[in-house]
Design a protein around this motif. Structure first.
Motif, PDB file in Angstrom:
ATOM      1  N   PRO A 164       0.816  -1.223   0.000  1.00 55.27           N
ATOM      2  CA  PRO A 164       0.000   0.000   0.000  1.00 55.27           C
ATOM      3  C   PRO A 164       0.846   1.268   0.000  1.00 55.27           C
ATOM      4  CG  PRO A 164      -0.852  -1.576   1.585  1.00 55.27           C
ATOM      5  CD  PRO A 164       0.472  -2.101   1.136  1.00 55.27           C
ATOM      6  N   GLY A 165       1.954   1.264   0.750  1.00 54.49           N
ATOM      7  CA  GLY A 165       2.821   2.424   0.782  1.00 54.49           C
ATOM      8  C   GLY A 165       3.612   2.595  -0.493  1.00 54.49           C
ATOM      9  N   LEU A 166       4.079   1.480  -1.065  1.00 52.86           N
ATOM     10  CA  LEU A 166       4.871   1.556  -2.291  1.00 52.86           C
ATOM     11  C   LEU A 166       4.035   1.984  -3.486  1.00 52.86           C
ATOM     12  CD1 LEU A 166       7.091  -1.635  -1.923  1.00 52.86           C
ATOM     13  CD2 LEU A 166       7.651   0.730  -1.340  1.00 52.86           C
ATOM     14  N   ALA A 167       2.722   1.853  -3.383  1.00 58.52           N
ATOM     15  CA  ALA A 167       1.853   2.327  -4.462  1.00 58.52           C
ATOM     16  C   ALA A 167       1.912   3.842  -4.589  1.00 58.52           C
ATOM     17  CB  ALA A 167       0.412   1.873  -4.217  1.00 58.52           C
ATOM     18  N   GLY A 168       2.485   4.512  -3.581  1.00 60.10           N
ATOM     19  CA  GLY A 168       2.751   5.939  -3.682  1.00 60.10           C
ATOM     20  C   GLY A 168       1.505   6.791  -3.587  1.00 60.10           C
ATOM     21  N   VAL A 169       1.613   7.974  -4.170  1.00 58.32           N
ATOM     22  CA  VAL A 169       0.503   8.924  -4.194  1.00 58.32           C
ATOM     23  C   VAL A 169      -0.494   8.438  -5.236  1.00 58.32           C
ATOM     24  CG1 VAL A 169      -0.150  11.327  -4.599  1.00 58.32           C
ATOM     25  CG2 VAL A 169       2.057  10.798  -3.548  1.00 58.32           C
ATOM     26  N   ARG A 170      -1.747   8.277  -4.840  1.00 53.52           N
ATOM     27  CA  ARG A 170      -2.760   7.756  -5.763  1.00 53.52           C
ATOM     28  C   ARG A 170      -3.206   8.833  -6.741  1.00 53.52           C
ATOM     29  NH1 ARG A 170      -1.242   4.458  -2.294  1.00 53.52           N
ATOM     30  NH2 ARG A 170      -2.417   2.597  -1.710  1.00 53.52           N
ATOM     31  N   ALA A 171      -3.419   8.421  -7.978  1.00 54.89           N
ATOM     32  CA  ALA A 171      -3.904   9.357  -8.984  1.00 54.89           C
ATOM     33  C   ALA A 171      -5.316   9.821  -8.660  1.00 54.89           C
ATOM     34  CB  ALA A 171      -3.861   8.713 -10.362  1.00 54.89           C
ATOM     35  N   ARG A 172      -6.085   8.954  -8.035  1.00 59.15           N
ATOM     36  CA  ARG A 172      -7.448   9.309  -7.626  1.00 59.15           C
ATOM     37  C   ARG A 172      -7.734   8.668  -6.275  1.00 59.15           C
ATOM     38  NH1 ARG A 172     -12.989  10.280 -10.374  1.00 59.15           N
ATOM     39  NH2 ARG A 172     -14.442   9.724  -8.709  1.00 59.15           N
ATOM     40  N   SER A 173      -8.230   9.474  -5.353  1.00 56.98           N
ATOM     41  CA  SER A 173      -8.654   8.979  -4.049  1.00 56.98           C
ATOM     42  C   SER A 173      -9.833   9.827  -3.599  1.00 56.98           C
ATOM     43  CB  SER A 173      -7.496   9.031  -3.042  1.00 56.98           C
ATOM     44  OG  SER A 173      -6.981  10.342  -2.936  1.00 56.98           O
ATOM     45  N   VAL A 174     -10.118   9.834  -2.306  1.00 64.22           N
ATOM     46  CA  VAL A 174     -11.216  10.647  -1.784  1.00 64.22           C
ATOM     47  C   VAL A 174     -10.749  11.362  -0.527  1.00 64.22           C
ATOM     48  CG1 VAL A 174     -13.073   9.240  -2.752  1.00 64.22           C
ATOM     49  CG2 VAL A 174     -12.133   8.668  -0.505  1.00 64.22           C
ATOM     50  N   ILE A 175     -11.417  12.453  -0.193  1.00 61.89           N
ATOM     51  CA  ILE A 175     -11.118  13.199   1.025  1.00 61.89           C
ATOM     52  C   ILE A 175     -12.413  13.522   1.744  1.00 61.89           C
ATOM     53  CG2 ILE A 175      -8.927  14.204   0.302  1.00 61.89           C
ATOM     54  CD1 ILE A 175     -10.403  16.704  -0.582  1.00 61.89           C
ATOM     55  N   GLY A 176     -12.267  14.029   2.949  1.00 60.41           N
ATOM     56  CA  GLY A 176     -13.445  14.394   3.738  1.00 60.41           C
ATOM     57  C   GLY A 176     -14.181  13.168   4.210  1.00 60.41           C
ATOM     58  N   ASP A 177     -15.461  13.131   3.954  1.00 61.92           N
ATOM     59  CA  ASP A 177     -16.281  12.007   4.394  1.00 61.92           C
ATOM     60  C   ASP A 177     -16.230  10.842   3.421  1.00 61.92           C
ATOM     61  OD1 ASP A 177     -17.662  13.060   2.270  1.00 61.92           O
ATOM     62  OD2 ASP A 177     -19.419  13.667   3.428  1.00 61.92           O
ATOM     63  N   GLY A 178     -15.287  10.873   2.495  1.00 58.63           N
ATOM     64  CA  GLY A 178     -15.139   9.776   1.545  1.00 58.63           C
ATOM     65  C   GLY A 178     -15.949   9.942   0.287  1.00 58.63           C
ATOM     66  N   GLU A 179     -16.569  11.094   0.102  1.00 55.33           N
ATOM     67  CA  GLU A 179     -17.406  11.314  -1.067  1.00 55.33           C
ATOM     68  C   GLU A 179     -16.793  12.278  -2.079  1.00 55.33           C
ATOM     69  OE1 GLU A 179     -21.251  12.542   0.213  1.00 55.33           O
ATOM     70  OE2 GLU A 179     -21.714  10.658   1.229  1.00 55.33           O
ATOM     71  N   MET A 180     -15.828  13.096  -1.660  1.00 54.55           N
ATOM     72  CA  MET A 180     -15.249  14.088  -2.570  1.00 54.55           C
ATOM     73  C   MET A 180     -14.019  13.512  -3.269  1.00 54.55           C
ATOM     74  SD  MET A 180     -15.414  17.007  -3.981  1.00 54.55           S
ATOM     75  CE  MET A 180     -16.834  17.552  -3.003  1.00 54.55           C
ATOM     76  N   PRO A 181     -14.052  13.370  -4.588  1.00 52.13           N
ATOM     77  CA  PRO A 181     -12.891  12.852  -5.307  1.00 52.13           C
ATOM     78  C   PRO A 181     -11.693  13.792  -5.194  1.00 52.13           C
ATOM     79  CG  PRO A 181     -14.873  12.744  -6.667  1.00 52.13           C
ATOM     80  CD  PRO A 181     -15.207  13.585  -5.469  1.00 52.13           C
ATOM     81  N   ALA A 211       5.500   3.187  -9.643  1.00 55.50           N
ATOM     82  CA  ALA A 211       4.532   3.403  -8.566  1.00 55.50           C
ATOM     83  C   ALA A 211       3.112   3.186  -9.072  1.00 55.50           C
ATOM     84  CB  ALA A 211       4.690   4.806  -7.991  1.00 55.50           C
ATOM     85  N   ALA A 212       2.844   3.607 -10.308  1.00 47.02           N
ATOM     86  CA  ALA A 212       1.510   3.397 -10.885  1.00 47.02           C
ATOM     87  C   ALA A 212       1.223   1.910 -11.055  1.00 47.02           C
ATOM     88  CB  ALA A 212       1.403   4.117 -12.221  1.00 47.02           C
ATOM     89  N   HIS A 213       2.239   1.139 -11.473  1.00 46.13           N
ATOM     90  CA  HIS A 213       2.050  -0.313 -11.594  1.00 46.13           C
ATOM     91  C   HIS A 213       1.771  -0.938 -10.229  1.00 46.13           C
ATOM     92  CE1 HIS A 213       2.971  -0.153 -15.737  1.00 46.13           C
ATOM     93  NE2 HIS A 213       4.290  -0.112 -15.646  1.00 46.13           N
ATOM     94  N   LEU A 214       2.509  -0.479  -9.212  1.00 49.71           N
ATOM     95  CA  LEU A 214       2.281  -0.988  -7.860  1.00 49.71           C
ATOM     96  C   LEU A 214       0.880  -0.645  -7.375  1.00 49.71           C
ATOM     97  CD1 LEU A 214       5.752  -0.087  -6.358  1.00 49.71           C
ATOM     98  CD2 LEU A 214       4.818  -2.396  -6.554  1.00 49.71           C
ATOM     99  N   ALA A 215       0.405   0.547  -7.735  1.00 50.91           N
ATOM    100  CA  ALA A 215      -0.955   0.949  -7.352  1.00 50.91           C
ATOM    101  C   ALA A 215      -1.988   0.025  -8.006  1.00 50.91           C
ATOM    102  CB  ALA A 215      -1.207   2.403  -7.748  1.00 50.91           C
ATOM    103  N   GLU A 216      -1.748  -0.361  -9.262  1.00 53.62           N
ATOM    104  CA  GLU A 216      -2.664  -1.287  -9.930  1.00 53.62           C
ATOM    105  C   GLU A 216      -2.649  -2.643  -9.233  1.00 53.62           C
ATOM    106  OE1 GLU A 216      -1.527  -1.457 -14.016  1.00 53.62           O
ATOM    107  OE2 GLU A 216      -2.571   0.393 -14.541  1.00 53.62           O
ATOM    108  N   GLY A 217      -1.453  -3.094  -8.841  1.00 55.66           N
ATOM    109  CA  GLY A 217      -1.365  -4.364  -8.116  1.00 55.66           C
ATOM    110  C   GLY A 217      -2.095  -4.313  -6.792  1.00 55.66           C
ATOM    111  N   TRP A 218      -1.945  -3.179  -6.081  1.00 56.17           N
ATOM    112  CA  TRP A 218      -2.638  -3.035  -4.801  1.00 56.17           C
ATOM    113  C   TRP A 218      -4.152  -2.999  -4.999  1.00 56.17           C
ATOM    114  CZ3 TRP A 218      -2.566  -4.308  -0.181  1.00 56.17           C
ATOM    115  CH2 TRP A 218      -3.402  -3.713   0.765  1.00 56.17           C
ATOM    116  N   GLN A 219      -4.605  -2.361  -6.068  1.00 50.23           N
ATOM    117  CA  GLN A 219      -6.040  -2.320  -6.359  1.00 50.23           C
ATOM    118  C   GLN A 219      -6.583  -3.732  -6.572  1.00 50.23           C
ATOM    119  OE1 GLN A 219      -7.109  -0.247  -9.994  1.00 50.23           O
ATOM    120  NE2 GLN A 219      -9.088   0.346  -9.158  1.00 50.23           N
ATOM    121  N   ALA A 220      -5.804  -4.571  -7.244  1.00 52.75           N
ATOM    122  CA  ALA A 220      -6.230  -5.955  -7.459  1.00 52.75           C
ATOM    123  C   ALA A 220      -6.315  -6.709  -6.139  1.00 52.75           C
ATOM    124  CB  ALA A 220      -5.259  -6.658  -8.412  1.00 52.75           C
ATOM    125  N   LEU A 221      -5.355  -6.479  -5.243  1.00 45.96           N
ATOM    126  CA  LEU A 221      -5.382  -7.147  -3.947  1.00 45.96           C
ATOM    127  C   LEU A 221      -6.557  -6.670  -3.099  1.00 45.96           C
ATOM    128  CD1 LEU A 221      -1.589  -7.238  -3.048  1.00 45.96           C
ATOM    129  CD2 LEU A 221      -3.020  -9.118  -3.821  1.00 45.96           C
TER     130      LEU A 221
END
Length: 332
Positions: free
Chosen positions: A142-159, A218-228
């Motif tokens: 999860p840490g090696l996936a780095g900064v995510r290209a897309r995530s959420v903030i606040g209450d989990g609803e704001m992209p 890092a983007a490849h690692l993020a894809e792997g983490w998404q699969a997990l």
């Protein structure tokens, strides 16, 4: 501005925030530094009339007020709605507390102004630094996936979008320079007291490390983490059963038959469902004990190891039972 740059930014943003799913304008977090000013310029060119800008003063440097005023002036000259945000930091790790306060304030701003998403100016060099720092700390996937290209903030609803992760810092500096602008300089970016600043200085002395390719990794690692994460969701629904048999105590039974990295995520979810909390490292130690047939206690939850025949598959499996720890008796 070059049409090719506008088209590139438009495509990068659409990959994270498809046009047919947009509701509301795009909010930009702009500090006045070169990276975020480039984000402002690119977004203004790509989405005229459909952006808003916020600048956060963390109260850490006297220069911050002037930087907020700089952003306000630049936004005003372009007719872009602007909001100044001020935050107070909790005690603890300074950079971590500042990041938490900043994202909380941005989420509140975006919600109040009914924005569709918020974007920050993290770029390929940032991503490369993050990956190397976390490798040096022995971070998990999860840490090696780095900064995510897309995530959420606040209450989990704001992209939260980072459309510049494929852009180099030098490219963004050129965007700003071509507009005749002088960006604000944050001295903490070169302060050797911070790990990131020390790493950045060393990378600048190295010609064989390609930050853009590190960002791709890092983007490849993020894809792997998404699969997990997807597999862990499946494990939760298929191999974890709610158990109400004990009087007054909700529990869960887990038929553990997955790789360790998946099981750790499932254990974390069970602990959370029972009102407890644990880190991934702690959940990993629980997995190891249970796999060895030993019981464990973590985050206010008791975990009991066992091997049972699971009727649905007709074979013997590791079956672990999780329940809240009973309240401790008061000392006499």
């Amino acid at each position: 501005m070059q049409l090719s740059l506008i088209a590139r930014f438009t495509a990068d943003l659409a990959a994270l925030w498809p046009e047919d799913s947009r509701e509301g304008s795009l909010g930009l977090a702009v500090s006045g530094g070169g990276d975020s000013l480039a984000l402002l310029l690119l977004a203004h060119a790509a989405l005229p009339g459909r952006i808003a800008v916020a600048s956060v003063d963390h109260g850490l440097r006297p220069e911050a007020a002037g930087e907020v005023a700089l952003v306000e002036r630049i936004a005003g000259e372009r007719g872009i709605p602007f909001t100044a945000l001020t935050v107070k930091l909790a005690t603890g790790n300074l950079q971590a507390r500042a990041r938490e306060a900043r994202y909380s304030a941005l989420a509140d701003w975006a919600k109040k102004t009914r924005l569709g998403a918020v974007a920050t100016a993290h770029h390929a060099d940032d991503q490369a630094e993050t990956l190397l720092m976390r490798l040096n700390r022995g971070s998990g996937l999860p840490g090696l996936a780095g900064v995510r290209a897309r995530s959420v903030i606040g209450d989990g609803e704001m992209p939260l979008l980072r459309p510049l992760l494929a852009w180099r810092k030098a490219e963004l500096a050129s965007v700003v320079a071509d507009e005749g602008m002088v960006a604000a300089q944050d001295p903490s970016n070169a302060n050797p007291d911070f790990d990131r600043a020390r790493l950045r200085a060393r990378l600048a002395e190295t010609d064989w490390v390609d930050p853009a390719q590190l960002a791709v990794s890092a983007a490849h690692l993020a894809e792997g983490w998404q699969a997990l994460e997807w597999y862990a969701e499946l494990d939760w629904h298929e191999m974890v059963m709610r158990d109400d048999t004990a009087p007054g105590a909700l529990g869960y039974t887990y038929c553990a038959n997955v790789p360790r990295v998946i099981g750790i995520e499932t254990i974390l979810r069970i602990i959370g469902a029972l009102g407890g909390y644990a880190t991934r490292a702690e959940a990993g130690r629980v997995w190891d004990r249970l796999w060895q047939g030993k019981n464990a206690s973590i985050g206010g939850v008791l975990a009991q190891a066992g091997v049972e025949k699971v009727e649905r598959v007709g074979v013997m499996m590791r079956v672990w039972h999780f329940r809240p720890e009973p309240p401790r008796s008061a000392a006499n």
